[in-house]
Each structure stands twice: as C-alpha cells, then as structure tokens.
Write an enzyme that holds these catalytic residues in place. Structure first.
Site, PDB file in Angstrom:
ATOM      1  N   ARG A 222      -6.666  12.927   0.900  1.00 28.58           N
ATOM      2  CA  ARG A 222      -5.590  13.332   1.821  1.00 28.58           C
ATOM      3  C   ARG A 222      -4.219  12.761   1.421  1.00 28.58           C
ATOM      4  O   ARG A 222      -3.204  13.303   1.777  1.00 28.58           O
ATOM      5  CB  ARG A 222      -5.927  12.946   3.263  1.00 28.58           C
ATOM      6  CG  ARG A 222      -5.937  11.467   3.494  1.00 28.58           C
ATOM      7  CD  ARG A 222      -6.103  11.129   4.957  1.00 28.58           C
ATOM      8  NE  ARG A 222      -7.462  11.398   5.438  1.00 28.58           N
ATOM      9  CZ  ARG A 222      -7.971  10.815   6.516  1.00 28.58           C
ATOM     10  NH1 ARG A 222      -7.238   9.981   7.219  1.00 28.58           N
ATOM     11  NH2 ARG A 222      -9.199  11.066   6.903  1.00 28.58           N
TER      12      ARG A 222
ATOM     13  N   GLU B 215     -11.239  -9.094   2.594  1.00 33.73           N
ATOM     14  CA  GLU B 215      -9.955  -8.789   3.233  1.00 33.73           C
ATOM     15  C   GLU B 215     -10.233  -8.702   4.726  1.00 33.73           C
ATOM     16  O   GLU B 215     -11.060  -7.900   5.175  1.00 33.73           O
ATOM     17  CB  GLU B 215      -9.364  -7.475   2.707  1.00 33.73           C
ATOM     18  CG  GLU B 215      -8.048  -7.163   3.422  1.00 33.73           C
ATOM     19  CD  GLU B 215      -7.210  -6.090   2.734  1.00 33.73           C
ATOM     20  OE1 GLU B 215      -7.243  -5.989   1.494  1.00 33.73           O
ATOM     21  OE2 GLU B 215      -6.508  -5.366   3.465  1.00 33.73           O
TER      22      GLU B 215
ATOM     23  N   ASN C   4       0.856  -1.184   0.000  1.00 34.74           N
ATOM     24  CA  ASN C   4       0.000   0.000   0.000  1.00 34.74           C
ATOM     25  C   ASN C   4       0.902   1.248   0.000  1.00 34.74           C
ATOM     26  O   ASN C   4       1.724   1.408   0.911  1.00 34.74           O
ATOM     27  CB  ASN C   4      -0.899  -0.047   1.250  1.00 34.74           C
ATOM     28  CG  ASN C   4      -1.809   1.147   1.351  1.00 34.74           C
ATOM     29  OD1 ASN C   4      -1.374   2.274   1.125  1.00 34.74           O
ATOM     30  ND2 ASN C   4      -3.052   0.938   1.702  1.00 34.74           N
TER      31      ASN C   4
ATOM     32  N   GLU D  94      -8.467   0.701  -3.373  1.00 36.75           N
ATOM     33  CA  GLU D  94      -9.227   0.722  -2.120  1.00 36.75           C
ATOM     34  C   GLU D  94     -10.118   1.948  -2.122  1.00 36.75           C
ATOM     35  O   GLU D  94      -9.657   3.048  -2.449  1.00 36.75           O
ATOM     36  CB  GLU D  94      -8.208   0.785  -0.985  1.00 36.75           C
ATOM     37  CG  GLU D  94      -8.741   0.331   0.336  1.00 36.75           C
ATOM     38  CD  GLU D  94      -7.668   0.459   1.402  1.00 36.75           C
ATOM     39  OE1 GLU D  94      -6.527  -0.004   1.178  1.00 36.75           O
ATOM     40  OE2 GLU D  94      -7.986   1.026   2.449  1.00 36.75           O
TER      41      GLU D  94
ATOM     42  N   HIS E 230       1.102   6.141   1.924  1.00 38.20           N
ATOM     43  CA  HIS E 230       1.880   7.049   2.773  1.00 38.20           C
ATOM     44  C   HIS E 230       3.106   7.637   2.083  1.00 38.20           C
ATOM     45  O   HIS E 230       3.734   8.549   2.620  1.00 38.20           O
ATOM     46  CB  HIS E 230       2.179   6.390   4.113  1.00 38.20           C
ATOM     47  CG  HIS E 230       0.893   6.128   4.845  1.00 38.20           C
ATOM     48  ND1 HIS E 230       0.021   7.149   5.179  1.00 38.20           N
ATOM     49  CD2 HIS E 230       0.287   4.979   5.209  1.00 38.20           C
ATOM     50  CE1 HIS E 230      -1.052   6.632   5.748  1.00 38.20           C
ATOM     51  NE2 HIS E 230      -0.918   5.314   5.780  1.00 38.20           N
TER      52      HIS E 230
ATOM     53  N   ARG F 115      -9.214   8.408  -1.074  1.00 40.45           N
ATOM     54  CA  ARG F 115     -10.204   8.848  -0.083  1.00 40.45           C
ATOM     55  C   ARG F 115     -11.021  10.024  -0.621  1.00 40.45           C
ATOM     56  O   ARG F 115     -10.540  10.785  -1.458  1.00 40.45           O
ATOM     57  CB  ARG F 115      -9.506   9.279   1.206  1.00 40.45           C
ATOM     58  CG  ARG F 115      -9.057   8.118   2.059  1.00 40.45           C
ATOM     59  CD  ARG F 115      -8.442   8.625   3.356  1.00 40.45           C
ATOM     60  NE  ARG F 115      -8.298   7.548   4.292  1.00 40.45           N
ATOM     61  CZ  ARG F 115      -9.212   7.232   5.227  1.00 40.45           C
ATOM     62  NH1 ARG F 115     -10.320   7.928   5.345  1.00 40.45           N
ATOM     63  NH2 ARG F 115      -9.006   6.229   6.048  1.00 40.45           N
TER      64      ARG F 115
ATOM     65  N   HIS G 164      -3.734  -4.677   7.542  1.00 40.86           N
ATOM     66  CA  HIS G 164      -3.842  -3.532   8.441  1.00 40.86           C
ATOM     67  C   HIS G 164      -2.977  -3.731   9.669  1.00 40.86           C
ATOM     68  O   HIS G 164      -3.143  -4.690  10.409  1.00 40.86           O
ATOM     69  CB  HIS G 164      -5.281  -3.231   8.874  1.00 40.86           C
ATOM     70  CG  HIS G 164      -5.478  -1.757   9.087  1.00 40.86           C
ATOM     71  ND1 HIS G 164      -5.035  -1.113  10.205  1.00 40.86           N
ATOM     72  CD2 HIS G 164      -6.010  -0.796   8.302  1.00 40.86           C
ATOM     73  CE1 HIS G 164      -5.300   0.171  10.100  1.00 40.86           C
ATOM     74  NE2 HIS G 164      -5.886   0.398   8.954  1.00 40.86           N
TER      75      HIS G 164
ATOM     76  N   THR H 112      -8.311   3.516   8.310  1.00 39.52           N
ATOM     77  CA  THR H 112      -9.523   2.688   8.345  1.00 39.52           C
ATOM     78  C   THR H 112      -9.601   1.984   9.707  1.00 39.52           C
ATOM     79  O   THR H 112      -8.655   1.321  10.119  1.00 39.52           O
ATOM     80  CB  THR H 112      -9.462   1.637   7.210  1.00 39.52           C
ATOM     81  OG1 THR H 112      -9.018   2.281   6.026  1.00 39.52           O
ATOM     82  CG2 THR H 112     -10.813   1.022   6.974  1.00 39.52           C
TER      83      THR H 112
ATOM     84  N   HIS I 185      -5.476   3.818  -1.778  1.00 42.70           N
ATOM     85  CA  HIS I 185      -6.812   4.193  -1.290  1.00 42.70           C
ATOM     86  C   HIS I 185      -7.098   5.635  -1.696  1.00 42.70           C
ATOM     87  O   HIS I 185      -6.438   6.560  -1.218  1.00 42.70           O
ATOM     88  CB  HIS I 185      -6.820   4.044   0.237  1.00 42.70           C
ATOM     89  CG  HIS I 185      -8.139   4.299   0.879  1.00 42.70           C
ATOM     90  ND1 HIS I 185      -8.334   4.138   2.238  1.00 42.70           N
ATOM     91  CD2 HIS I 185      -9.340   4.685   0.393  1.00 42.70           C
ATOM     92  CE1 HIS I 185      -9.590   4.418   2.547  1.00 42.70           C
ATOM     93  NE2 HIS I 185     -10.225   4.782   1.436  1.00 42.70           N
TER      94      HIS I 185
END
Ligand code: PXP
Length: 242
Positions: free
Chosen positions: A46, A148, A4, A67, A7, A42, A188, A98, A40
């Site tokens: 962000r 998931e 992922n 995502e 970040h 959003r 996660h 999440t 993801h």
C-alpha cells in the site's frame, strides 16, 4: 533516531506517479544524520514497494531497518537484499497501521524459524512487542538481537493516569530487555510532545518515528522537523534521572 518513510510513499501512490520520492526524503534525512531509515514493505504494497527497498539499499548510505511480516515472501526478500536490520511486526490486511506487538506465545515456532534464517545471513533481527515481560523473555529465547517496544498505546492514551501506567510498563520492559542482553528500540505514534518521556528511558537506544515527522514536514519542512525532533530527544536524554 530512525525515520520511517512509508507515508512519503503513501502520498506518492495517491496519484500513481513518482512524486514525492521516498528515496529523496531518505537522502535528506541522511544529511540530517539520522541513524536509520525504516520502511515497511506490506503484503498489499500500500505504500513502500519492492523497488523502493532496492533503491534505498543502493542509493542511500544509512542502515535500512526493513519492517516486515514474518512470511516466507518477506524473509526471502530480505535474504536476497540484505538490509542492515529487520523488524518483524504483526500485519493484518485490514489495519490502518500496525496495531500492537507480536504474540510470541502463539507464533513462537514460526517466528523462531524466520529469525534464524535472517540471522544466518547476518541481518540484525528485532521483534516488535508490547511492553510485556513474558513476550520479551520469549524474544530472547527465540534468538532476537533486539526488541522494538510498541509505544502506540501510551501515545494514544487520553488520561494521565492510564498514560503513566503504560509509561511505567514501557520503562520496566526496557530495563528488563536490556538486562537480558537485548538491544532496545521503541516506536509508534511518537510526536514532539510524547517523545520526551520515552526518550528519557536510557535503555532505549533507537526511536523509530514516521507519521508525525512526515505530517509535520508539510508545515516546517522535513529537515526542520527532523532537527527539531533530534533536539527534543537529545534534551530529554540529558534530563534522564535513572
Ligand atoms: N515502528 C514500527 C514497528 C511501526 O510499525 C511503525 C509504523 O509503521 C513505526 C515504528 C512508526 O510509527 P509512526 O508512523 O506512528 O511514527
């Protein structure tokens, strides 16, 4: 293993420029033979932005696990851009990340509608769920291809007894999901340490890992971090006892 890259975008956006570029990190992950890139988009943009998703699809040769929340905006975006897979997650504007799985008991009809729209154009559809047998049953009824399992609660547990209890829930959930024909993913909060017990669960065939990998890469570099995580996962799976 999927990486992922949200970040990387978080760091880029902190200064409003274009560095570090999440797409360049995805390309390095490709060289390490990761199985997918997860990003993801959003509602508040962000970290990942629309253009990042388009570039990931055009410039990186790894399947994209997109995502997203089950909103019309996101489903329309997915249908226009056709990622390999979508993972539907609950999304709250105020949350840092999440916080848990979807509640299919409350949102069943809305999520069924969106899953059908995505599947109609050939996108593999996964639902992010807590390790809860009733929710998994509903995911199957709704028509999801995969679930998931949210590992965040397990990863955050401070005492061994609680962690073991949650780990058992994850094991049961994975077994049940596989037995009813769902593909099983998990993710996660995973790190070099806590990934071991999760990777041993043989029914799980995809682990999606983000924050720890990007954080650790500050110390040892992204490729070293990915390779180390891949080795830990491979060794754990070799130890699987059934
Ligand atoms: N899977 C899902 C569905 C997520 O929402 C996230 C966080 O964006 C992850 C995996 C990766 O979690 P982490 O960044 O804690 O590794």
């Amino acid at each position: 293993m999927g990486i992922n890259i949200d970040h990387v975008a978080t760091i880029r956006n902190a200064r409003g420029g274009s560095h570090p570029d999440p797409i360049e990190i995805a390309k390095l992950a490709y060289e390490c033979k990761v199985d997918n890139i997860t990003a993801h988009l959003r509602e508040d943009r962000r970290h990942i932005r629309d253009d990042d998703i388009k570039r990931l699809l055009n410039e990186v040769k790894i399947p994209l696990n997109f995502e997203m929340a089950a909103t019309d905006e996101m489903v329309n975006f997915a249908i226009e851009n056709l990622p390999f897979a979508c993972c539907i997650v609950p999304e709250k504007r105020q949350e840092i990340t999440t916080e848990g799985g979807l509640n299919l008991k409350i949102n069943e009809n809305m999520i069924r509608k969106q899953v059908l729209r995505l599947k109609k154009v050939g996108i593999l559809c996964s639902l992010f769920l807590d390790p809860d047998i009733d929710q998994i049953e509903k995911a199957k009824q709704i028509g999801a291809d995969a679930i998931e399992i949210h590992t965040g609660k397990f990863c955050n547990m401070q005492n061994d007894e609680d962690a073991l209890h949650e780990l058992n829930n994850i094991k049961k959930a994975a077994k049940y999901a596989k037995s009813i024909g769902l593909e099983v993913h998990a993710g996660h909060g995973l790190t070099f340490n806590n990934v071991i017990e999760i990777a041993k669960i043989i029914e799980i065939n995809e682990l999606n890992i983000g924050h720890f990998i990007i954080g650790e890469s500050i110390f040892i570099g992204i490729k070293e971090t990915i390779k180390k995580m891949q080795n830990i996962i491979d060794q754990a799976r070799a130890l699987h006892t059934g």
